[in-house]
Design a protein around this motif. Structure first.
Motif, mmCIF file in Angstrom:
data_model
loop_
_atom_site.group_PDB
_atom_site.id
_atom_site.type_symbol
_atom_site.label_atom_id
_atom_site.label_comp_id
_atom_site.label_asym_id
_atom_site.label_seq_id
_atom_site.Cartn_x
_atom_site.Cartn_y
_atom_site.Cartn_z
ATOM 1 N N ALA A 172 -2.599 7.374 8.375
ATOM 2 C CA ALA A 172 -1.223 7.149 7.941
ATOM 3 C C ALA A 172 -0.484 6.259 8.937
ATOM 4 N N ALA A 173 -0.685 6.512 10.247
ATOM 5 C CA ALA A 173 -0.038 5.679 11.260
ATOM 6 C C ALA A 173 -0.509 4.236 11.158
ATOM 7 N N LEU A 177 1.956 1.093 10.419
ATOM 8 C CA LEU A 177 2.023 -0.053 11.334
ATOM 9 C C LEU A 177 1.606 -1.350 10.648
ATOM 10 N N TRP A 178 0.741 -1.232 9.658
ATOM 11 C CA TRP A 178 0.244 -2.419 8.963
ATOM 12 C C TRP A 178 1.327 -3.063 8.088
ATOM 13 N N VAL A 179 2.203 -2.221 7.506
ATOM 14 C CA VAL A 179 3.170 -2.746 6.537
ATOM 15 C C VAL A 179 4.607 -2.729 7.028
ATOM 16 N N ALA A 180 4.934 -1.907 8.033
ATOM 17 C CA ALA A 180 6.333 -1.728 8.413
ATOM 18 C C ALA A 180 6.797 -2.815 9.362
ATOM 19 N N VAL A 181 8.043 -3.202 9.204
ATOM 20 C CA VAL A 181 8.622 -4.226 10.060
ATOM 21 C C VAL A 181 8.971 -3.650 11.427
ATOM 22 N N VAL A 187 6.769 4.952 11.917
ATOM 23 C CA VAL A 187 5.788 6.022 12.122
ATOM 24 C C VAL A 187 6.500 7.336 12.416
ATOM 25 N N PHE A 188 7.495 7.310 13.297
ATOM 26 C CA PHE A 188 8.205 8.530 13.655
ATOM 27 C C PHE A 188 8.971 9.099 12.458
ATOM 28 N N THR A 189 9.513 8.236 11.601
ATOM 29 C CA THR A 189 10.255 8.699 10.424
ATOM 30 C C THR A 189 9.338 9.420 9.443
ATOM 31 N N VAL A 190 8.208 8.811 9.128
ATOM 32 C CA VAL A 190 7.266 9.446 8.204
ATOM 33 C C VAL A 190 6.723 10.739 8.805
#
Length: 420
Positions: A172-173, A177-181, A187-190
């Motif tokens: 998931a991390a 990291l692959w898609v998030a700006v 990562v911390f939010t999810v």
């Protein structure tokens, strides 16, 4: 999957029991396994990115990271004893465990508000406080759900479900990291949202046996909870605590092993979260078979063998092996087998030694001894890395682990037996 065919199903629900290899696992174990699965997804999302986030992103030194990793392992270990004692005294093991899960969920949200290495360390200390509170009550709920001869299997099932979360968390991390700006913040939010889901599942689906009904004053009163010093009279528990502490002192944290692998492979930061996936996959596949093997061959013997596997992983990293797939597969497989042979197996070895009224406190004492030793070990490893470099630090740790294994074996601190 693993549901109950025993009287424990009355505690955990009325789900029909499966047949064949899925039989005889109490519903309490299965429900707690699902809670641990979801919670571990949350925890491992953070753990997977933490080494690079702190050392590459925030500029933390290896010595400071060693201190933080030790804090992550054991700085709040004494709270395990507090949580264990409260749970035994109040017979509210689920409530104490739930408090620990809720505190960890709050800490995931707090990571979004901190930006310096030591503010992150403070949040992680609070997160470890939550883990310290919940671990012993959770393991006591598992231990009290099954007879002594099935402890290894029950903990194997729980750890397999728990490790499924450890497998999914780094994936998931990696995906985030692959898609998030904004990378780490996403990562911390999810992770926070997933941790909240775990708390809700615990509240809804985990059932605890009711506390014994109070006896009228005219009748024979219920005996008070025995003092903690009663545990010191149990020679088997003393041996287990000493063994776990001696071996824990030279247990190299997996975060350090992943950093060493990343250096050998020159791996991109985006792919770093995938390293724990290999360990978790092996742990997931091996947890139940190794737990059943421990029930047959002796849990203490399997526990000792697990540390020999960790020694093998350290030696493989030190060996002049080309930086490629064989090195990665070998180290991650040995690390996964180490966890399968030690994590739940240690609790399964201790459970039958402890009276029911002190089960949580006794497991907490054992976990505290191990965690404090690993805390000291992480500090020493971080200091050795800073002073002499990663290669020599790993060599010293491997030598210490070899000597401690030999000392435990020669002293008979791990006398094997079917039920211990």
């Amino acid at each position: 999957m693993y549901l109950s065919t025993s009287r424990a199903a009355d505690i955990a629900g009325d789900t029909p029991a499966p047949k064949g290899p899925l039989r005889a696992v109490p519903g309490t174990v299965f429900a707690l396994g699902l809670v641990s699965l979801v919670t571990d997804v949350s925890a491992e999302m953070v753990t997977a990115v933490l080494p690079l986030y702190l050392m590459a992103g925030l500029g933390m030194s290896p010595l400071a990271f060693g201190a933080l990793d030790g804090l992550h392992q054991g700085a709040t270990a004494l709270l395990r004893l507090v949580g264990g004692r409260i749970a035994d005294r109040t017979h509210r093991r689920k409530l104490v465990a739930g408090t620990g899960y809720a505190l960890s969920a709050v800490c995931k949200a707090a990571l979004l508000a901190v930006t310096t290495p030591w503010s992150v360390a403070a949040v992680l200390a609070a997160d470890r406080t939550g883990k310290g509170l919940r671990t012993a009550p959770r393991d006591a709920l598992i231990s009290l759900s099954v007879p002594p001869q099935e402890q290894g299997r029950a903990f194997g099932v729980h750890r397999a479900l728990d490790t499924a979360g450890a497998l999914l968390g780094p994936l998931a991390a990696f995906g985030v990291l692959w898609v998030a700006v904004d990378g780490y913040e996403a990562v911390f939010t999810v992770s926070c949202c997933t941790a909240v889901l775990g708390v809700v599942m615990l509240a809804l689906f985990v059932r605890e046996a009711p506390a014994p009904a109070p006896v009228p004053a005219a009748a024979s009163p219920r005996a008070p909870l025995p003092p903690v010093r009663t545990l010191l009279r149990l020679p088997g528990l003393r041996r287990l605590c000493l063994t776990a502490a001696v071996l824990g002192l030279f247990t190299v944290g997996d975060a350090f092993l992943y950093l060493l692998l990343q250096r050998r492979l020159d791996l991109s930061a985006a792919y770093f979260p995938l390293l724990p996936v290999g360990t978790a996959a092996v742990f997931l596949l091996a947890a139940l078979p190794v737990g059943r093997l421990a029930d047959r061959l002796g849990r203490r013997r399997v526990f000792l063998g697990g540390h020999a596997l960790l020694l093998g992983a350290c030696l493989l990293l030190l060996a002049p092996v080309p930086a490629g797939a064989p090195l990665v597969v070998g180290v991650l497989a040995l690390l996964g087998l180490f966890y399968a042979a030690t994590d739940g197996v240690l609790m399964a070895a201790a459970g039958p030694l402890l009276p029911a009224e002190l089960r949580t406190t006794g497991l907490a004492a054992l976990q505290t001894a191990q965690a404090l030793a690993r805390f000291a070990g992480s500090l020493l490893f971080g200091a050795a890395w800073t002073l002499w470099g990663p290669g020599r630090a790993l060599g010293l740790a491997a030598g210490g682990l070899l000597v401690s294994l030999a000392a435990v074996a020669v002293s008979g601190g791990l006398r094997a037996g079917r039920s211990s």
